[in-house]
Design a protein around this motif. Structure first.
Motif, PDB file in Angstrom:
ATOM      1  N   ASN A   1       1.974   4.476  -7.756  1.00 36.64           N
ATOM      2  CA  ASN A   1       0.516   4.424  -7.780  1.00 36.64           C
ATOM      3  C   ASN A   1       0.043   3.185  -7.035  1.00 36.64           C
ATOM      4  O   ASN A   1       0.430   2.058  -7.377  1.00 36.64           O
ATOM      5  CB  ASN A   1       0.002   4.363  -9.223  1.00 36.64           C
ATOM      6  CG  ASN A   1       0.178   5.673  -9.960  1.00 36.64           C
ATOM      7  OD1 ASN A   1      -0.302   6.706  -9.508  1.00 36.64           O
ATOM      8  ND2 ASN A   1       0.869   5.635 -11.096  1.00 36.64           N
ATOM      9  N   ARG A   2      -0.792   3.389  -6.016  1.00 32.30           N
ATOM     10  CA  ARG A   2      -1.340   2.280  -5.229  1.00 32.30           C
ATOM     11  C   ARG A   2      -2.778   2.031  -5.673  1.00 32.30           C
ATOM     12  O   ARG A   2      -3.621   2.911  -5.592  1.00 32.30           O
ATOM     13  CB  ARG A   2      -1.299   2.618  -3.743  1.00 32.30           C
ATOM     14  CG  ARG A   2       0.115   2.839  -3.205  1.00 32.30           C
ATOM     15  CD  ARG A   2       0.096   3.399  -1.815  1.00 32.30           C
ATOM     16  NE  ARG A   2      -0.494   4.733  -1.799  1.00 32.30           N
ATOM     17  CZ  ARG A   2      -0.947   5.349  -0.703  1.00 32.30           C
ATOM     18  NH1 ARG A   2      -0.918   4.722   0.463  1.00 32.30           N
ATOM     19  NH2 ARG A   2      -1.436   6.561  -0.766  1.00 32.30           N
ATOM     20  N   GLY A   3      -3.025   0.850  -6.156  1.00 31.22           N
ATOM     21  CA  GLY A   3      -4.297   0.507  -6.791  1.00 31.22           C
ATOM     22  C   GLY A   3      -4.012   0.136  -8.223  1.00 31.22           C
ATOM     23  O   GLY A   3      -4.233  -1.004  -8.649  1.00 31.22           O
ATOM     24  N   HIS A   4      -3.482   1.083  -8.975  1.00 30.12           N
ATOM     25  CA  HIS A   4      -2.966   0.780 -10.307  1.00 30.12           C
ATOM     26  C   HIS A   4      -1.681  -0.040 -10.194  1.00 30.12           C
ATOM     27  O   HIS A   4      -1.301  -0.760 -11.124  1.00 30.12           O
ATOM     28  CB  HIS A   4      -2.685   2.092 -11.060  1.00 30.12           C
ATOM     29  CG  HIS A   4      -2.453   1.927 -12.520  1.00 30.12           C
ATOM     30  ND1 HIS A   4      -1.204   1.954 -13.080  1.00 30.12           N
ATOM     31  CD2 HIS A   4      -3.314   1.738 -13.546  1.00 30.12           C
ATOM     32  CE1 HIS A   4      -1.293   1.808 -14.393  1.00 30.12           C
ATOM     33  NE2 HIS A   4      -2.565   1.662 -14.703  1.00 30.12           N
ATOM     34  N   ASP A   5      -1.017   0.068  -9.024  1.00 30.38           N
ATOM     35  CA  ASP A   5       0.194  -0.686  -8.681  1.00 30.38           C
ATOM     36  C   ASP A   5       1.256  -0.548  -9.775  1.00 30.38           C
ATOM     37  O   ASP A   5       1.678  -1.531 -10.409  1.00 30.38           O
ATOM     38  CB  ASP A   5      -0.126  -2.156  -8.413  1.00 30.38           C
ATOM     39  CG  ASP A   5      -0.885  -2.338  -7.096  1.00 30.38           C
ATOM     40  OD1 ASP A   5      -0.935  -1.378  -6.294  1.00 30.38           O
ATOM     41  OD2 ASP A   5      -1.428  -3.436  -6.871  1.00 30.38           O
ATOM     42  N   SER A   6       1.682   0.689  -9.948  1.00 35.06           N
ATOM     43  CA  SER A   6       2.643   1.004 -10.995  1.00 35.06           C
ATOM     44  C   SER A   6       3.581   2.104 -10.532  1.00 35.06           C
ATOM     45  O   SER A   6       3.351   2.769  -9.517  1.00 35.06           O
ATOM     46  CB  SER A   6       1.910   1.447 -12.268  1.00 35.06           C
ATOM     47  OG  SER A   6       1.142   2.622 -12.017  1.00 35.06           O
TER      48      SER A   6
END
Length: 357
Positions: free
Chosen positions: A275-280
């Motif tokens: 996930n890019r933004g949530h960075d997970s």
């Protein structure tokens, strides 16, 4: 083993590229750690890579609007030194499409397929692979049409990935702009023929991005970038049918997020998504009998914008490319517990694609 890293080398609207080309680093499969990165080949925005089955050749797309004096992007074939991993360019071709963002070999290894994200339209370019690994003749170029409901990201077709069906050899194409996974046959001359009856529609506004086959080859997983979901597709005769659709984010998550890469653990028990933004990193448990997914855990990616990640061949480690933090993160992965444990972060300028060879 060697970790080969595709990168961005110049500022683009979505990234501040800082690298000088294709990078390499050692990878220790026992510890799951990578060594310092070094340059393997100077190249302009080599944002995605494919390696031949023998490991002797590497193919890199150049995500550009101009390649040499021709509009569009490019692709370069490299010979790979078996000892040092250094890459020597063999030849290069234009892709006849703008902003190529993915490259893959077909099931036979005889053709290279490029996904051109495009500006006004996405497209797929096919090149023959010569016996010495060079790019041969352009055998086909197919331009997509269509659009989706998102006026910013889906005003036109945007091809994001091609995948070769390991059973049939058909080519599946994830088109973010038109919310469709297209299906083609690829003949011995390298020509693509659409299988309209086998196209798979995604939910409006979903934005199909990448595909990953389950080891059983009966199931296929599709990650949708724009609505951060994963679809399960089950083989149904000569086509695939959607059997489940689940979010990649935990309940209550807010803020902008774009789902990125998708991989299946070697055991087939779990599907992982960045996930890019949530960075997970999301871990999803797969039930093959029901052809369904359920959330198993969410772990901070330890980097910003985890654009790509890969699992080691034994499934014990996960390596993550942090595009916007100039880092690579290494995790241990417990397939029984569906748990990720951070082992290391290493410096690497604007990494966008990871391959182990």
């Amino acid at each position: 083993m060697q970790l080969i890293v595709g990168t961005y080398t110049e500022p683009l609207p979505h990234v501040n590229g800082k690298a000088d080309g294709i990078l390499g680093a050692s990878f220790d499969p026992a510890s799951g750690r990578v060594g310092p990165v070094s340059s393997l080949a100077a190249a302009r925005n080599p944002s995605y890579l494919a390696v031949s089955a023998s490991g002797e050749h590497v193919y890199a797309v150049h995500e550009t609007d101009m390649f040499g004096d021709r509009p569009g992007g490019g692709i370069t074939a490299y010979a790979r030194d078996p000892r040092s991993g250094h890459l020597s360019p063999l030849n290069a071709r234009g892709t006849d499409g703008q902003a190529p963002c993915h490259v893959a070999l077909d099931r036979t290894g005889g053709f290279v397929l490029v996904a051109n994200y495009g500006v006004s339209a996405g497209s797929v370019t096919v090149y023959r692979v010569e016996p010495d690994g060079r790019l041969g003749d352009l055998t086909d170029h197919v331009t997509h049409t269509g659009r989706g409901p998102d006026p910013v990201r889906q005003g036109a077709s945007h091809v994001h990935m091609t995948a070769s069906d390991p059973v049939t050899g058909d080519i599946l194409v994830a088109d973010l702009g038109s919310d469709t996974v297209f299906s083609y046959t690829l003949d011995s001359a390298g020509r693509l023929t659409p299988r309209t009856c086998a196209h798979v529609p995604a939910a409006p506004g979903a934005g199909p991005r990448h595909l990953a086959f389950h080891p059983d080859t009966r199931h296929l997983f599709l990650v949708n970038e724009l609505d951060s979901t994963v679809c399960v597709l089950r083989r149904d005769g000569d086509r695939f049918a959607v059997t489940d659709r689940v979010p990649t984010l935990p309940a209550g998550a807010d803020g902008v997020n774009l789902a990125g890469a998708i991989r299946v653990s070697p055991s087939g028990r779990h599907v992982l998504v960045s996930n890019r933004g949530h960075d997970s990193l999301a871990v999803l448990r797969f039930d093959p009998a029901a052809a369904s997914l359920s959330p198993a855990g969410i772990t901070p990616a330890a980097v910003r914008c985890p654009r790509d990640f890969i699992l080691s061949p034994d499934g014990r480690h996960v390596i993550v490319a942090g595009q916007d933090s100039d880092q690579i993160a290494c995790f241990g992965f417990d397939d029984d517990a569906a748990a990720l444990r951070l082992l290391q972060t290493a410096v690497a300028p604007t990494p966008a694609c990871l391959v182990l060879a």
